[in-house]
Design a protein around this motif. Sequence first.
Motif, PDB file in Angstrom:
ATOM      1  N   MET A 209       0.840  -1.201   0.000  1.00 27.47           N
ATOM      2  CA  MET A 209       0.000   0.000   0.000  1.00 27.47           C
ATOM      3  C   MET A 209       0.873   1.247   0.000  1.00 27.47           C
ATOM      4  SD  MET A 209      -2.587  -1.580   2.830  1.00 27.47           S
ATOM      5  CE  MET A 209      -1.248  -2.639   3.396  1.00 27.47           C
ATOM      6  N   VAL A 210       0.569   2.168  -0.908  1.00 29.93           N
ATOM      7  CA  VAL A 210       1.319   3.419  -1.029  1.00 29.93           C
ATOM      8  C   VAL A 210       0.401   4.540  -0.557  1.00 29.93           C
ATOM      9  CG1 VAL A 210       2.668   4.892  -2.564  1.00 29.93           C
ATOM     10  CG2 VAL A 210       2.526   2.434  -3.015  1.00 29.93           C
ATOM     11  N   SER A 211       0.604   4.983   0.669  1.00 29.10           N
ATOM     12  CA  SER A 211      -0.356   5.889   1.301  1.00 29.10           C
ATOM     13  C   SER A 211      -0.362   7.287   0.705  1.00 29.10           C
ATOM     14  CB  SER A 211      -0.079   5.981   2.809  1.00 29.10           C
ATOM     15  OG  SER A 211       1.232   6.461   3.039  1.00 29.10           O
ATOM     16  N   ASN A 212       0.739   7.677   0.056  1.00 26.65           N
ATOM     17  CA  ASN A 212       0.790   9.029  -0.509  1.00 26.65           C
ATOM     18  C   ASN A 212       0.302   9.073  -1.949  1.00 26.65           C
ATOM     19  OD1 ASN A 212       2.891   7.712  -1.726  1.00 26.65           O
ATOM     20  ND2 ASN A 212       4.453   9.259  -1.269  1.00 26.65           N
ATOM     21  N   ASN A 213      -0.385   8.021  -2.389  1.00 21.14           N
ATOM     22  CA  ASN A 213      -0.892   7.968  -3.761  1.00 21.14           C
ATOM     23  C   ASN A 213      -2.393   7.689  -3.716  1.00 21.14           C
ATOM     24  OD1 ASN A 213      -1.459   6.742  -6.532  1.00 21.14           O
ATOM     25  ND2 ASN A 213       0.657   7.445  -6.766  1.00 21.14           N
ATOM     26  N   ALA A 214      -3.180   8.741  -3.731  1.00 17.51           N
ATOM     27  CA  ALA A 214      -4.629   8.601  -3.593  1.00 17.51           C
ATOM     28  C   ALA A 214      -5.265   8.074  -4.869  1.00 17.51           C
ATOM     29  CB  ALA A 214      -5.249   9.950  -3.224  1.00 17.51           C
ATOM     30  N   VAL A 215      -6.289   7.233  -4.702  1.00 16.27           N
ATOM     31  CA  VAL A 215      -7.058   6.711  -5.829  1.00 16.27           C
ATOM     32  C   VAL A 215      -8.541   6.816  -5.505  1.00 16.27           C
ATOM     33  CG1 VAL A 215      -5.238   5.103  -6.503  1.00 16.27           C
ATOM     34  CG2 VAL A 215      -7.012   4.350  -4.937  1.00 16.27           C
ATOM     35  N   ARG A 216      -9.343   6.807  -6.545  1.00 18.16           N
ATOM     36  CA  ARG A 216     -10.791   6.862  -6.363  1.00 18.16           C
ATOM     37  C   ARG A 216     -11.367   5.471  -6.166  1.00 18.16           C
ATOM     38  NH1 ARG A 216     -12.727  11.135 -11.107  1.00 18.16           N
ATOM     39  NH2 ARG A 216     -11.577  12.955 -10.319  1.00 18.16           N
ATOM     40  N   THR A 217     -12.535   5.420  -5.588  1.00 18.39           N
ATOM     41  CA  THR A 217     -13.221   4.145  -5.443  1.00 18.39           C
ATOM     42  C   THR A 217     -13.732   3.685  -6.802  1.00 18.39           C
ATOM     43  OG1 THR A 217     -13.927   4.686  -3.199  1.00 18.39           O
ATOM     44  CG2 THR A 217     -15.123   2.932  -4.328  1.00 18.39           C
ATOM     45  N   PRO A 218     -13.352   2.496  -7.247  1.00 12.65           N
ATOM     46  CA  PRO A 218     -13.817   2.006  -8.556  1.00 12.65           C
ATOM     47  C   PRO A 218     -15.337   1.833  -8.583  1.00 12.65           C
ATOM     48  CG  PRO A 218     -11.980   0.692  -7.728  1.00 12.65           C
ATOM     49  CD  PRO A 218     -12.435   1.551  -6.594  1.00 12.65           C
ATOM     50  N   ASN A 219     -15.916   1.998  -9.754  1.00 15.66           N
ATOM     51  CA  ASN A 219     -17.356   1.771  -9.913  1.00 15.66           C
ATOM     52  C   ASN A 219     -17.674   0.288 -10.074  1.00 15.66           C
ATOM     53  OD1 ASN A 219     -18.035   4.518  -9.810  1.00 15.66           O
ATOM     54  ND2 ASN A 219     -17.532   4.781 -11.976  1.00 15.66           N
ATOM     55  N   THR A 220     -16.659  -0.519 -10.293  1.00 15.20           N
ATOM     56  CA  THR A 220     -16.877  -1.941 -10.515  1.00 15.20           C
ATOM     57  C   THR A 220     -17.101  -2.687  -9.207  1.00 15.20           C
ATOM     58  OG1 THR A 220     -14.486  -2.291 -10.448  1.00 15.20           O
ATOM     59  CG2 THR A 220     -15.499  -1.973 -12.612  1.00 15.20           C
ATOM     60  N   VAL A 221     -17.809  -3.799  -9.307  1.00 11.68           N
ATOM     61  CA  VAL A 221     -18.034  -4.669  -8.154  1.00 11.68           C
ATOM     62  C   VAL A 221     -16.947  -5.736  -8.138  1.00 11.68           C
ATOM     63  CG1 VAL A 221     -19.610  -6.316  -7.068  1.00 11.68           C
ATOM     64  CG2 VAL A 221     -20.523  -4.260  -8.179  1.00 11.68           C
ATOM     65  N   ALA A 222     -16.210  -5.819  -7.045  1.00 10.28           N
ATOM     66  CA  ALA A 222     -15.175  -6.841  -6.915  1.00 10.28           C
ATOM     67  C   ALA A 222     -15.828  -8.192  -6.645  1.00 10.28           C
ATOM     68  CB  ALA A 222     -14.205  -6.475  -5.797  1.00 10.28           C
ATOM     69  N   VAL A 223     -15.109  -9.272  -6.936  1.00  7.80           N
ATOM     70  CA  VAL A 223     -15.680 -10.620  -6.804  1.00  7.80           C
ATOM     71  C   VAL A 223     -14.803 -11.477  -5.896  1.00  7.80           C
ATOM     72  CG1 VAL A 223     -16.350 -12.732  -8.002  1.00  7.80           C
ATOM     73  CG2 VAL A 223     -16.774 -10.498  -9.067  1.00  7.80           C
ATOM     74  N   MET A 224     -15.423 -12.043  -4.874  1.00  8.23           N
ATOM     75  CA  MET A 224     -14.797 -13.065  -4.043  1.00  8.23           C
ATOM     76  C   MET A 224     -15.610 -14.344  -4.223  1.00  8.23           C
ATOM     77  SD  MET A 224     -12.524 -14.172  -1.939  1.00  8.23           S
ATOM     78  CE  MET A 224     -11.628 -12.929  -0.989  1.00  8.23           C
ATOM     79  N   ASP A 225     -15.114 -15.225  -5.097  1.00  8.51           N
ATOM     80  CA  ASP A 225     -15.845 -16.440  -5.450  1.00  8.51           C
ATOM     81  C   ASP A 225     -15.541 -17.552  -4.449  1.00  8.51           C
ATOM     82  OD1 ASP A 225     -17.435 -18.203  -6.872  1.00  8.51           O
ATOM     83  OD2 ASP A 225     -16.539 -17.714  -8.809  1.00  8.51           O
ATOM     84  N   GLN A 226     -16.274 -18.645  -4.580  1.00  7.96           N
ATOM     85  CA  GLN A 226     -16.041 -19.848  -3.780  1.00  7.96           C
ATOM     86  C   GLN A 226     -15.992 -21.034  -4.739  1.00  7.96           C
ATOM     87  OE1 GLN A 226     -18.971 -19.329  -0.272  1.00  7.96           O
ATOM     88  NE2 GLN A 226     -19.202 -17.618  -1.698  1.00  7.96           N
ATOM     89  N   ILE A 227     -14.786 -21.593  -4.861  1.00  5.28           N
ATOM     90  CA  ILE A 227     -14.535 -22.660  -5.828  1.00  5.28           C
ATOM     91  C   ILE A 227     -13.758 -23.779  -5.133  1.00  5.28           C
ATOM     92  CG2 ILE A 227     -13.472 -23.256  -8.028  1.00  5.28           C
ATOM     93  CD1 ILE A 227     -13.675 -20.286  -8.811  1.00  5.28           C
ATOM     94  N   ASP A 228     -14.247 -25.013  -5.270  1.00 12.32           N
ATOM     95  CA  ASP A 228     -13.578 -26.174  -4.662  1.00 12.32           C
ATOM     96  C   ASP A 228     -13.345 -25.951  -3.169  1.00 12.32           C
ATOM     97  OD1 ASP A 228     -13.522 -27.468  -7.110  1.00 12.32           O
ATOM     98  OD2 ASP A 228     -11.547 -26.660  -7.629  1.00 12.32           O
ATOM     99  N   GLU A 229     -14.351 -25.406  -2.510  1.00 13.37           N
ATOM    100  CA  GLU A 229     -14.312 -25.171  -1.063  1.00 13.37           C
ATOM    101  C   GLU A 229     -13.154 -24.257  -0.662  1.00 13.37           C
ATOM    102  OE1 GLU A 229     -14.706 -28.685   1.309  1.00 13.37           O
ATOM    103  OE2 GLU A 229     -16.197 -29.571  -0.018  1.00 13.37           O
ATOM    104  N   SER A 230     -12.904 -23.268  -1.513  1.00 19.60           N
ATOM    105  CA  SER A 230     -11.875 -22.268  -1.237  1.00 19.60           C
ATOM    106  C   SER A 230     -12.374 -20.905  -1.688  1.00 19.60           C
ATOM    107  CB  SER A 230     -10.571 -22.590  -1.973  1.00 19.60           C
ATOM    108  OG  SER A 230     -10.054 -23.828  -1.579  1.00 19.60           O
ATOM    109  N   PHE A 231     -11.919 -19.863  -1.006  1.00 20.87           N
ATOM    110  CA  PHE A 231     -12.191 -18.511  -1.471  1.00 20.87           C
ATOM    111  C   PHE A 231     -11.233 -18.191  -2.611  1.00 20.87           C
ATOM    112  CE2 PHE A 231     -13.856 -18.104   2.909  1.00 20.87           C
ATOM    113  CZ  PHE A 231     -15.122 -17.624   2.612  1.00 20.87           C
ATOM    114  N   VAL A 232     -11.785 -17.654  -3.702  1.00 18.63           N
ATOM    115  CA  VAL A 232     -10.990 -17.339  -4.888  1.00 18.63           C
ATOM    116  C   VAL A 232     -11.326 -15.922  -5.347  1.00 18.63           C
ATOM    117  CG1 VAL A 232     -10.447 -17.994  -7.259  1.00 18.63           C
ATOM    118  CG2 VAL A 232     -10.950 -19.777  -5.564  1.00 18.63           C
TER     119      VAL A 232
END
Length: 210
Positions: free
Chosen positions: A38-61
């Motif tokens: 994480m680079v704290s002195n480099n500001a970014v905007r919140t993306p409009n996209t929805v991030a994905v945390m999938d569940q595959i083969d009984e694991s978070f992916v």
Amino acid sequence: MRHLFALLFCLTLPSAWAEMTLTVFDQDNLPVSDAVVMVSNNAVRTPNTVAVMDQIDESFVPRVLVVQKGQYVSFPNSDDIRHHVYSFSQPKTFEIKLYKGTEVAPILFDKAGLVVLGCNIHDDMIGYIIVADNTFALKTDQDGKVRIPAKSGDTVSLWSERFIEGVNAVKKIAITSNIEQSISLELLPPIGMMDHSNMDKGFGKKKWSK
């Protein structure tokens, strides 16, 4: 003439946003993937996209997901069995009871910090969501490398679930090069070799710091 100035401005952007490559190794000189820088002195905007945390083969992916504060995350279940996803972490405490498919609406992550995920049905399912405080944050790749907008003299923050101090620890790393730098850290064994007592050390406790 106006178009010429615009072209010249675009051509000068790379020097204004110069990047360096940081490579992370463990004590055995093996690359460390999924470490978050994480680079704290480099500001970014919140993306409009929805991030994905999938569940595959009984694991978070993916096992480690990086989002920005204010971003939504979807939790599809691609397995043929139901999962019961939850988190006790203070940045985002939530519970998604037994479900499968995409029947659950995305969840808003509006506070920065570490969110540790578990499944109430499968104890060995562990995942992490790093919610950045609208600052540049990116994971190292399989070679332990990440390109970051930093220069010599800067300080960045580094997180890894393999920290001996526990998953809630964040370490400060001094940048000493404008081009490329390698660092070596004393870490727990790679994930596949860990026992569960080490993997969830500090689970749900708040020790996150910027």
